[in-house]
Scaffold this active site. Structure first.
Site, mmCIF file in Angstrom:
data_model
loop_
_atom_site.group_PDB
_atom_site.id
_atom_site.type_symbol
_atom_site.label_atom_id
_atom_site.label_comp_id
_atom_site.label_asym_id
_atom_site.label_seq_id
_atom_site.Cartn_x
_atom_site.Cartn_y
_atom_site.Cartn_z
ATOM 1 N N MET A 93 0.924 -1.218 0.108
ATOM 2 C CA MET A 93 0.060 0.196 -0.061
ATOM 3 C C MET A 93 0.853 1.284 0.078
ATOM 4 O O MET A 93 1.842 1.317 0.911
ATOM 5 C CB MET A 93 -0.693 0.006 1.303
ATOM 6 C CG MET A 93 -1.536 1.210 1.414
ATOM 7 S SD MET A 93 -2.676 1.186 2.916
ATOM 8 C CE MET A 93 -1.615 0.667 4.264
ATOM 9 N N SER A 131 3.722 -6.830 1.953
ATOM 10 C CA SER A 131 2.711 -6.210 2.738
ATOM 11 C C SER A 131 1.287 -6.830 2.213
ATOM 12 O O SER A 131 1.329 -7.793 1.852
ATOM 13 C CB SER A 131 2.904 -4.830 2.819
ATOM 14 O OG SER A 131 2.374 -4.258 4.117
ATOM 15 N N ASP A 165 7.799 -5.380 14.224
ATOM 16 C CA ASP A 165 6.899 -4.539 13.321
ATOM 17 C C ASP A 165 5.853 -3.731 14.359
ATOM 18 O O ASP A 165 5.156 -4.500 15.000
ATOM 19 C CB ASP A 165 5.886 -5.605 12.336
ATOM 20 C CG ASP A 165 5.559 -4.855 11.250
ATOM 21 O OD1 ASP A 165 5.062 -3.807 11.313
ATOM 22 O OD2 ASP A 165 5.591 -5.519 10.146
ATOM 23 N N HIS A 194 8.521 -2.891 10.003
ATOM 24 C CA HIS A 194 7.811 -3.727 8.839
ATOM 25 C C HIS A 194 8.681 -3.371 7.545
ATOM 26 O O HIS A 194 9.334 -2.145 7.187
ATOM 27 C CB HIS A 194 6.402 -2.672 8.673
ATOM 28 C CG HIS A 194 5.773 -3.179 7.637
ATOM 29 N ND1 HIS A 194 5.153 -4.563 7.645
ATOM 30 C CD2 HIS A 194 5.122 -3.005 6.660
ATOM 31 C CE1 HIS A 194 4.233 -4.692 6.741
ATOM 32 N NE2 HIS A 194 4.259 -3.488 6.117
#
Ligand SMILES: *[C@@H]1O[C@H](CO)[C@@H](O)[C@H](O)[C@H]1NC(C)=O
Ligand SMILES: *[C@@H]1O[C@H](CO)[C@@H](O)[C@H](O)[C@H]1NC(C)=O
Length: 311
Positions: free
Chosen positions: A42, A116, A233, A289
């Site tokens: 994203m 992701s 994360d 992340h």
């Protein structure tokens, strides 16, 4: 005759100068490495030189002659970024299925790497779009059981803010589901029943509404399903979703692993069978992340999974 000699000399020089491995020598002798398909996350796009563009370069530098296809969803880079928020995930998966079918270079199979949210989308491709065949599915920091919170969305800011507003307003409202990609993998552990009934994407691919046997059959066709989790994360909640774990129903603090879940124990998606066959691989990286080094990527992803060859 002269031409052949030149070719032999050329190959010899190539081998010596770049220290190719045995499998790369095989590729020069006419065996091509399997292609790889990448799906970005994203706020990202197919071709950013600092993210997926860089990954493409690293793969090409390490596997001689490999074809890397970094998926672009839509007709331009700007559209590709926007579609990561506002193009229904089911539609994205359909469009990508068509792109993969139209690409002759993929017809003998390909490996897939999703970053992701691109990871759960590629899993949907494995389940719904078995041709051309996906060989290894590798997901890096993906949200296989969804998310409950959107703190990781930083770019572009106005869409992140808007997405957050809508998720708070009503993630399971049907127009929000149809409109916002992140709502389609929003998993509210306080509203398990509503999630199962109304999530138009994730609850479907996770076989939460009925057991689609095609999904199980297609998952079992994979050679390996590799899931990478980031130990530190702070952007995906809960991070265990990256290994297909999630909050225990009814609360949002205690987490259970995939192996503790009904999904696994009732084998609703074939993951238990895959596990028994040694097809599930759980990798962990220290870091936030999508923070990994090039060396880690070469050693843990490229070398074991992308160096398979056509014969
Ligand atoms: C199961 O999934 C396949 C592949 O996407 C689809 O064609 C089929 O309609 C689904 N079956 C049910 C009962 O939902
Ligand atoms: C990251 O997580 C691992 C595993 O939980 C832990 O051992 C390590 O100390 C953490 N590193 C940082 C910098 O927080």
């Amino acid at each position: 005759m002269g031409v052949i000699k030149l070719q032999v000399l050329f190959v010899y020089l190539t081998l010596v100068s770049s220290k190719l491995t045995n499998s790369e020598i095989m590729s020069i002798e006419g065996k091509a490495p399997k292609p790889v398909v990448l799906w970005h996350g994203m706020g990202d796009c197919c071709c950013n030189p600092l993210s997926l563009g860089r990954i493409k370069d690293v793969i090409e530098d390490n596997v001689a002659g490999i074809y890397v296809k970094s998926l672009k969803i839509g007709s331009s880079i700007a559209k590709d970024i926007e579609n990561g928020f506002f193009l229904n995930a089911n539609t994205q998966v359909e469009e990508v299925c068509k792109q993969l079918n139209d690409d002759e270079q993929l017809e003998n199979g390909y490996n897939a790497i999703g970053f992701s949210q691109g990871g759960q989308f590629l899993r949907a491709i494995a389940q719904r779009c078995p041709s051309p065949p996906m060989l290894n599915l590798i997901t890096i920091g993906s949200q296989h059981q969804g998310v409950y919170g959107l703190p990781y969305c930083l770019y572009p800011k106005r869409w992140c803010d808007y997405a957050r507003e809508l998720l708070t307003y009503g993630a399971y409202l049907s127009w929000v589901q149809d409109y916002l990609v992140q709502a389609e993998y929003w998993h509210d552990p306080m509203k398990e029943d509503e999630y199962k009934a109304k999530s138009i994407f994730l609850a479907d691919i996770n076989n939460e509404r009925g057991k689609n046997k095609t999904y199980i059959k297609n998952m079992l066709k994979l050679k390996n399903f590799v899931m990478v989790k980031f130990n530190n994360d702070t952007m995906v909640e809960p991070k265990e979703t990256e290994w297909f774990g999630y909050y225990k129903p009814g609360q949002a603090t205690e987490v259970m692993s995939l192996q503790e879940s009904d999904l696994y124990n009732k084998d609703r998606l074939g993951l238990k069978q895959m596990d028994k066959l040694g097809k599930l691989k759980f990798l962990a990286v220290d870091g936030n992340h999508l923070h990994f080094t090039e060396d880690w990527f070469i050693e843990n992803i490229i070398n074991p999974y992308l160096k398979n060859y056509d014969h």
